[in-house]
Design a protein around this motif. Structure first.
Motif, mmCIF file in Angstrom:
data_model
loop_
_atom_site.group_PDB
_atom_site.id
_atom_site.type_symbol
_atom_site.label_atom_id
_atom_site.label_comp_id
_atom_site.label_asym_id
_atom_site.label_seq_id
_atom_site.Cartn_x
_atom_site.Cartn_y
_atom_site.Cartn_z
ATOM 1 N N THR A 216 1.214 -41.945 -11.068
ATOM 2 C CA THR A 216 0.439 -40.821 -10.413
ATOM 3 C C THR A 216 1.298 -40.279 -9.166
ATOM 4 O OG1 THR A 216 -1.664 -41.514 -10.515
ATOM 5 C CG2 THR A 216 -1.342 -39.853 -9.159
ATOM 6 N N ASN B 29 3.531 -38.149 -6.576
ATOM 7 C CA ASN B 29 3.375 -37.285 -5.280
ATOM 8 C C ASN B 29 4.696 -36.838 -5.079
ATOM 9 O OD1 ASN B 29 4.821 -39.443 -3.949
ATOM 10 N ND2 ASN B 29 2.714 -40.091 -3.589
ATOM 11 N N LYS C 31 5.426 -36.288 -20.979
ATOM 12 C CA LYS C 31 5.079 -37.927 -20.634
ATOM 13 C C LYS C 31 5.679 -38.780 -22.116
ATOM 14 C CE LYS C 31 1.751 -37.809 -17.188
ATOM 15 N NZ LYS C 31 0.517 -38.414 -16.723
#
Length: 419
Positions: free
Chosen positions: A311, A313, A377
């Motif tokens: 995930t 950031n 991805k």
């Protein structure tokens, strides 16, 4: 000492090469022109962006023939002519009004001239400094990257003040002057003497590779090592080039950044790419180049998998981007030295030109995989797996005839004098 030439003269050659490489590296500012050409002529963005893909392919293709042209015309004449042709390609592009003209001029002509001067000036500089091939390669390739960074601001200013067509005109004039001046300062390296070759081989720290002889292109292509190096180089280029092309988009899509924050990644890539060229190039003279290459490929794989599964950031995104850019810059810097370690210096520009085709193929492969798999991805996962494969190859790879060369070196040791 590689030759009898005084040190200050050799550093003039370094200066001339750096000036040329900075001028050649300006082609990587092409993305600044895409939107402007779309706005002026009403073309599709995807159609305009194909121009740089053509430039990249022409650049890589030119390296196949640059060595033969150098043998015929000499380094100074060839690089000066390449600078003039490259400059004229951009200058005439200022008058172009159709996509086929841009494909021909800014694509084929500019790319071919750029690749010709790039490979010959880089190989020549390495021949002058066989004991410091990694460092000197970093200086040359680093200058190429620095040119793209500086001219992002110069060409951006020209577009604002002169318009997109006027920017092509002044860009062509500036680059032509830079490359011609640089070509006047360089001097062709003499054919490596046996003593120079031995010292260069001994300088491959940690036994990176010790070429038993100077290979011709045909001889190189008979070795399995040439193809394994191509696989590694292709993978290293694809990982970096794919990221460069889509970094702003993945910042917005995957990391949830706003457009302005994601755009900072473009500048970060340029900075870390150049840093990797200088730092890893110098480091490769102090340790095994193949071990260094295996480390950068492993780091790249880890960053690719992080982009795929984590995930993201702000901090994690920019850490991955910086790591991939740093390793990519180092890999394309270390590779010219690896090719000379494996196959000698005499035919370096020709041999490296063959391996360099991995750059041209890698330039489009990432985008092709993304189109096939339908997203960022899955593409990162494929590239990560390829990096692991390339890492394993690098760990196990040895120069052709390395063991034989070492044994020969042992046999050349002077025996103790008898009474």
């Amino acid at each position: 000492m590689t030759t009898a030439m005084p040190g200050n003269k050799k550093w003039l050659i370094v200066l001339g090469t750096v000036i040329m490489q900075m001028g050649l590296g300006t082609i990587y500012t092409w993305s600044l022109f895409n939107a402007q050409l779309v706005s002026k002529f009403g073309w599709e963005l995807s159609s305009v962006s194909i121009t740089f893909s053509i430039t990249s392919f022409a650049l890589a293709f030119a390296t196949l023939f640059a060595g033969k042209l150098q043998d015929r015309f000499g380094l100074r004449r060839l690089t000066a002519a390449a600078g003039i042709i490259l400059g004229l390609g951009l200058i005439i592009s200022s008058q172009a009004s159709s996509l086929p003209m841009f494909y021909l001029l800014a694509g084929v002509v500019v790319g071919y001239a750029d690749g010709t001067a790039y490979i010959t000036s880089l190989s020549n500089l390495i021949k002058w400094f066989p004991k410091n091939k990694g460092l000197i390669s970093g200086v040359s390739v680093g200058a190429y990257g620095t040119g793209s960074l500086i001219f992002k601001y110069i060409n951006g200013s020209l577009i604002e003040s002169q318009g997109v067509s006027g920017a092509f005109l002044y860009w062509g004039i500036i680059v032509m002057i830079m490359i011609v001046i640089g070509s006047m300062l360089v001097r062709e390296a003499p054919a490596p003497a046996e003593a120079q070759a031995v010292s260069g081989r001994a300088a491959a720290a940690g036994g990176t590779a010790i070429p038993a002889k100077d290979y011709t292109v045909k001889e190189m292509l008979r070795t399995k090592e040439a193809y394994l190096l191509f696989v590694i180089f292709f993978t290293a280029c694809m990982s970096g080039l794919y990221l460069i092309g889509i970094v702003k988009d993945i910042g917005v899509t995957l990391a949830g950044l706003d457009v302005a924050a994601a755009a900072n990644a473009v500048a970060m890539i340029a900075i870390f790419n150049t840093a990797g060229r200088l730092i890893l190039g110098a480091l490769s003279d102090r340790m095994s180049r193949l071990k260094l290459l295996s480390i950068t490929l492993a780091v790249t794989a880890a960053a690719m998998f992080t982009l795929s599964y984590a995930t993201l950031n702000y901090g994690l995104f920019f850490t991955c981007v910086a790591a991939i850019a740093f390793c990519f810059g180092g890999n394309i810097t270390v590779f010219p030295a690896i090719v000379s370690d494996f196959f000698g210096l005499k035919n370096h520009s020709k041999n490296y030109g063959v391996v360099y085709q991995g750059f041209g193929i890698g330039a489009l492969s990432g985008s092709f995989i993304a189109a096939l798999l339908g997203g960022f991805k899955p593409t990162f996962i494929i590239i990560g797996l390829l990096c692991i494969l390339a890492c394993l190859i690098a760990v196990s790879l040895k120069a052709p005839g390395q063991k034989r060369a070492r044994e020969k070196g042992m046999s050349l040791k002077p025996s103790r004098p008898t009474a």
